[in-house]
Enzyme design. Structure first.
Site, PDB file in Angstrom:
ATOM      1  N   HIS A  30      -7.071   1.475  13.648  1.00  0.00           N
ATOM      2  CA  HIS A  30      -5.966   1.558  12.870  1.00  0.00           C
ATOM      3  C   HIS A  30      -5.535   2.447  12.281  1.00  0.00           C
ATOM      4  O   HIS A  30      -5.683   2.555  10.861  1.00  0.00           O
ATOM      5  CB  HIS A  30      -5.790   0.292  12.190  1.00  0.00           C
ATOM      6  CG  HIS A  30      -6.430  -1.118  13.045  1.00  0.00           C
ATOM      7  ND1 HIS A  30      -7.702  -1.419  13.394  1.00  0.00           N
ATOM      8  CD2 HIS A  30      -5.772  -2.129  13.612  1.00  0.00           C
ATOM      9  CE1 HIS A  30      -7.686  -2.485  13.790  1.00  0.00           C
ATOM     10  NE2 HIS A  30      -6.559  -3.048  14.126  1.00  0.00           N
ATOM     11  N   HIS A 261       0.112   0.618  14.675  1.00  0.00           N
ATOM     12  CA  HIS A 261      -0.800  -0.291  14.081  1.00  0.00           C
ATOM     13  C   HIS A 261      -2.298  -0.188  14.367  1.00  0.00           C
ATOM     14  O   HIS A 261      -2.938  -0.196  13.540  1.00  0.00           O
ATOM     15  CB  HIS A 261      -0.222  -1.791  14.068  1.00  0.00           C
ATOM     16  CG  HIS A 261      -1.099  -3.093  13.580  1.00  0.00           C
ATOM     17  ND1 HIS A 261      -1.445  -3.302  12.534  1.00  0.00           N
ATOM     18  CD2 HIS A 261      -2.284  -3.370  14.537  1.00  0.00           C
ATOM     19  CE1 HIS A 261      -2.675  -4.126  12.538  1.00  0.00           C
ATOM     20  NE2 HIS A 261      -2.994  -4.000  13.667  1.00  0.00           N
ATOM     21  N   GLU A 406      -9.070 -25.871  -0.928  1.00  0.00           N
ATOM     22  CA  GLU A 406     -10.338 -25.694  -0.522  1.00  0.00           C
ATOM     23  C   GLU A 406     -10.614 -24.314   0.208  1.00  0.00           C
ATOM     24  O   GLU A 406     -11.683 -23.712  -0.500  1.00  0.00           O
ATOM     25  CB  GLU A 406     -10.690 -26.614   0.655  1.00  0.00           C
ATOM     26  CG  GLU A 406     -10.530 -28.168   0.188  1.00  0.00           C
ATOM     27  CD  GLU A 406      -9.393 -28.704   0.283  1.00  0.00           C
ATOM     28  OE1 GLU A 406      -8.118 -27.961   0.696  1.00  0.00           O
ATOM     29  OE2 GLU A 406      -9.053 -29.828  -0.141  1.00  0.00           O
ATOM     30  N   HIS A 468     -11.636 -39.081   7.132  1.00  0.00           N
ATOM     31  CA  HIS A 468     -12.571 -38.722   6.016  1.00  0.00           C
ATOM     32  C   HIS A 468     -14.325 -38.620   6.394  1.00  0.00           C
ATOM     33  O   HIS A 468     -15.099 -38.280   5.645  1.00  0.00           O
ATOM     34  CB  HIS A 468     -12.451 -39.610   4.937  1.00  0.00           C
ATOM     35  CG  HIS A 468     -11.126 -39.242   3.915  1.00  0.00           C
ATOM     36  ND1 HIS A 468      -9.884 -39.302   4.877  1.00  0.00           N
ATOM     37  CD2 HIS A 468     -11.033 -38.839   2.723  1.00  0.00           C
ATOM     38  CE1 HIS A 468      -8.860 -39.033   3.849  1.00  0.00           C
ATOM     39  NE2 HIS A 468      -9.579 -38.783   2.683  1.00  0.00           N
TER      40      HIS A 468
END
Ligand SMILES: Cc1ncc(C[n+]2csc(CCOP(=O)(O)OP(=O)(O)O)c2C)c(N)n1
Ligand SMILES: [Mg+2]
Length: 655
Positions: A30, A261, A406, A468
């Site tokens: 890149h 890129h 999280e 859950h």
């Protein structure tokens, strides 16, 4: 001696030349990002960053994080040009080849000056929040004389677009991490094309709304860049510096477009860039005067380090900081005394509670432990008496209220661990480890000592139901290399798992813990968890079956074994808290635990795929479907985790 402004352009062109030539030689990589950010990086390193190439692990160095990891040639160029021993020019010449430390993306375990592995966009910036947090925490603990450094980030449009960016900047703004400066490569290009294909967000407004200070500059005007960074340094909020740049700057026919890129410029464009930049040196050659300018920056840092070393040698706490930064634990972690206590008391508690009890002992003895939870403190049982809140008002605290973030928490913990001087642990429900998963993977890849406290580990959590109830999580975490996944069966195994997690400086650990109470299985303190699996109960009658189980199913395995023994069928019970550690035992030990000539049965309240590795064509008792909402006892029975349902399957197979 400071660099003349007129020298900055040629210095930046050295980065451009190395980047385009290395990518061209590798025929992959890149060039766009390092060429576009060369001017910003040159101003940053020549005016602001505190570093000493002779001591890449000097603990009070600034941390530089290339969050836009695809632009790896930028950091390789900077390290080489400023005089770090690694990477060498040969490494750069062999960019992206097996023999070179210059991997496609920067890897912290290959080059000492690479602070963390980047490439998964957004995570470098999120790790930087952890670096900056660790710095403030250690500063509050050890004082300005010993800990006083900054965290610099170069991030691209992608890093700012990823969801984790929101978590990371929310945390940094809330915690007022003013020594964190993010330089945004505002080139308005990503792989697919212009950013207006996919976003119309007002990024500065979003950062300001999150408590950040924002500066903007022309990323190709050294004076403007310097002004903006100086303003960022002067402000006591975390800062975003939007650097307006042209991707691939210096490649006259390709700059500004998305094709630059991630593809080599091609021979013709490399030649055109040489002409455009006035760069006459051959590939991988840096003119002596330009190299001398770069090296002079590196030498400047030596003075700062010498002064720091003198302060550190004189400081009362110099040795303690050195111990923590080296990742060495105190001689006594508090484990032995605590293990003796529970061997005697035989507590009948949930392993999340066992974990809290172990943590009380460990956090009291190990001051570098910094805990936290993603808003489930009371459920994860992660807070102890020794760990007061770590806040913007008091960074010396040892408990982070991560909020419902999280992924951000996990990435930040990686940053904290890689900064060094702290041992982070953090909790959430096991089922939400998916939200954090790539950061858990990055802990493992980066050899980071992070401990994940993942509670509510099965249908045993009961009424909250299938959203859950983890089913596939324990098994899928076991697939991540270099990650220790513990599913302890009682308080002793939980304590042992904690001790092992702490004693492994280059490995992350997961502790999968129950919501529901579990009976004690052990009265010895022999650190049996270190073997990964061990015979908890040996067959009394002649052995016909070995039952292996983990966590909450170990008690069930004991019950099944007792029922079989009552019929004269000898049954071993193997508790298997950690597959990875068992797999590392010698063949003799493994064959003794799982002998060839008997029926082998596994019991675990999760997917069965994988257990065949140990039980062969034996019996796998598990849960290959989602759970349901009901009390835990009802669910275990409903899904077949009952002695009365397992024993007949075993006796049928034994014939
Ligand atoms: C999480 C993640 N998703 C996707 C990618 C693949 N990827 C690498 S670079 C990139 C585009 C990044 O754009 P930007 O940050 O603006 O970099 P620039 O093109 O300006 O160098 C993508 C999608 C990745 N590395 N990480
Ligand atoms: Mg971009």
């Amino acid at each position: 001696m400071s660099i003349e402004p007129s020298r900055l352009g040629p210095m930046a062109n050295a980065i451009r030349a190395l980047s385009m030539d290395a990518v061209q030689a590798a025929n992959s990589g890149h060039p766009g990002m390092p060429m576009g950010m060369a001017d910003v990086a040159t101003v940053l390193f020549s005016r602001f960053v505190k570093f000493d190439p002779a001591a890449p692990d000097w603990s009070d160095r600034d941390r530089f994080i290339l969050s836009a990891g695809h632009g790896s040639m930028l950091v390789y160029s900077l390290l080489h040009l400023t005089g770090y021993a690694s990477p060498t020019m040969d490494d750069i010449r062999n960019f992206r080849q097996l023999t070179s430390v210059c991997a496609g993306h920067p890897e912290n375990f290959l080059i000492p000056g690479v602070e963390c592995t980047t490439g998964p966009l957004g995570q470098g910036l999120a790790m930087a929040v952890g670096f900056a947090l660790a710095e403030r925490h250690l500063n509050a603990t050890f004082g300005d004389d010993l800990v006083d450094h900054r965290t610099w980030v170069i991030a691209g449009d992608g890093c700012l677009m990823e969801g984790i960016n929101h978590e990371a900047i929310g945390l940094a703004g809330h915690l007022k991490l003013g020594r964190l400066v993010v330089l945004w490569d505002d080139n308005r290009i990503t792989i697919d094309g212009d950013t207006d294909l996919s976003t119309s967000e007002d990024i500065p407004a979003r950062y300001r709304a999150s408590g950040w200070h924002v500066e903007e500059c022309d990323g190709h005007d050294p004076a403007d860049i310097e002004r903006a960074i100086a303003a960022a340094v002067a402000d006591d909020r975390p800062s975003l510096v939007a650097c307006r740049t042209v991707i691939g700057k210096g490649a006259p026919n390709k700059q500004g477009g998305h094709n630059v890129h991630g593809s080599p410029l091609g021979k013709d464009e490399v030649a055109a860039a040489r002409a455009y930049l006035g760069w006459t040196a051959a590939p991988f050659e840096i003119p002596a005067d330009i190299l001398a300018d770069w090296r002079s920056l590196g030498q400047r840092g030596a003075e700062a380090r010498a002064a720091w070393e003198a302060r550190s040698a004189a400081a009362r706490q110099g040795k303690e900081l050195a111990r923590r930064m080296a990742g060495e634990l105190p001689a006594d972690t508090g484990f032995a005394a605590y293990a003796a206590e529970i061997a005697a008391s035989q507590p009948n508690v949930a392993t999340r509670k066992s974990s809290e009890m172990a943590l009380e002992a460990l956090t009291a003895a190990v001051p570098e432990m910094v805990g936290g939870s993603a808003d489930l403190t009371g459920s994860n049982n992660t807070k102890t008496k020794s760990t007061g809140p770590l806040t913007a008002a008091d960074y010396s605290g040892r408990y982070v209220y991560w909020g419902i973030r999280e992924f951000g928490m996990s990435a930040a913990m990686n940053g904290m661990a890689l900064h060094g001087g702290v041992v982070p642990y953090g909790g959430t429900f096991l089922v939400f480890s998916d939200y954090a998963r790539n950061a858990i993977r990055m802990s493992a890849l980066q050899h980071a000592r992070v401990v994940y406290v993942l509670t509510h580990d099965s249908i045993g959590l009961g009424e909250d139901g299938p959203t859950h109830q983890p089913v596939e999580h324990v098994m899928s975490l076991r697939m991540i290399p270099n990650l220790l996944v513990f599913r302890p069966a009682d308080a002793m195994e939980t304590a042992e798992a904690w001790e092992i997690a702490l004693q492994n400086p280059a490995r992350p650990s997961v502790l999968a813990l129950t919501r529901q109470n579990l009976p004690a299985q052990r009265s010895d303190t022999e650190m049996k968890t270190a073997k990964g699996a061990y015979r908890l109960k040996a067959a009394a009658a002649p052995r016909k079956v070995v039952i292996a189980a983990t966590g909450s199913e170990v008690a069930l395995a004991q019950d099944v074994a007792a029922a079989l023994e009552a019929q004269g069928i000898g049954a071993d019970v193997v508790s298997m808290p950690c597959w990875e550690l068992f797999d590392e035992q010698d063949a003799g030990y493994r064959a003794d635990i799982f002998p060839a000539d008997v029926l082998k049965v596994s019991i675990e309240a999760g997917v069965t795929l994988g257990w065949q590795k140990y039980v062969g064509d034996g019996i796998t008792i598990g849960l290959d479907r989602f759970g349901a909402s009901a009390p835990a006892e009802v669910l275990f029975d409903h899904f077949g985790f009952a002695t009365s349902k397992i024993v007949p399957q075993i006796t049928a197979r034994l014939g």
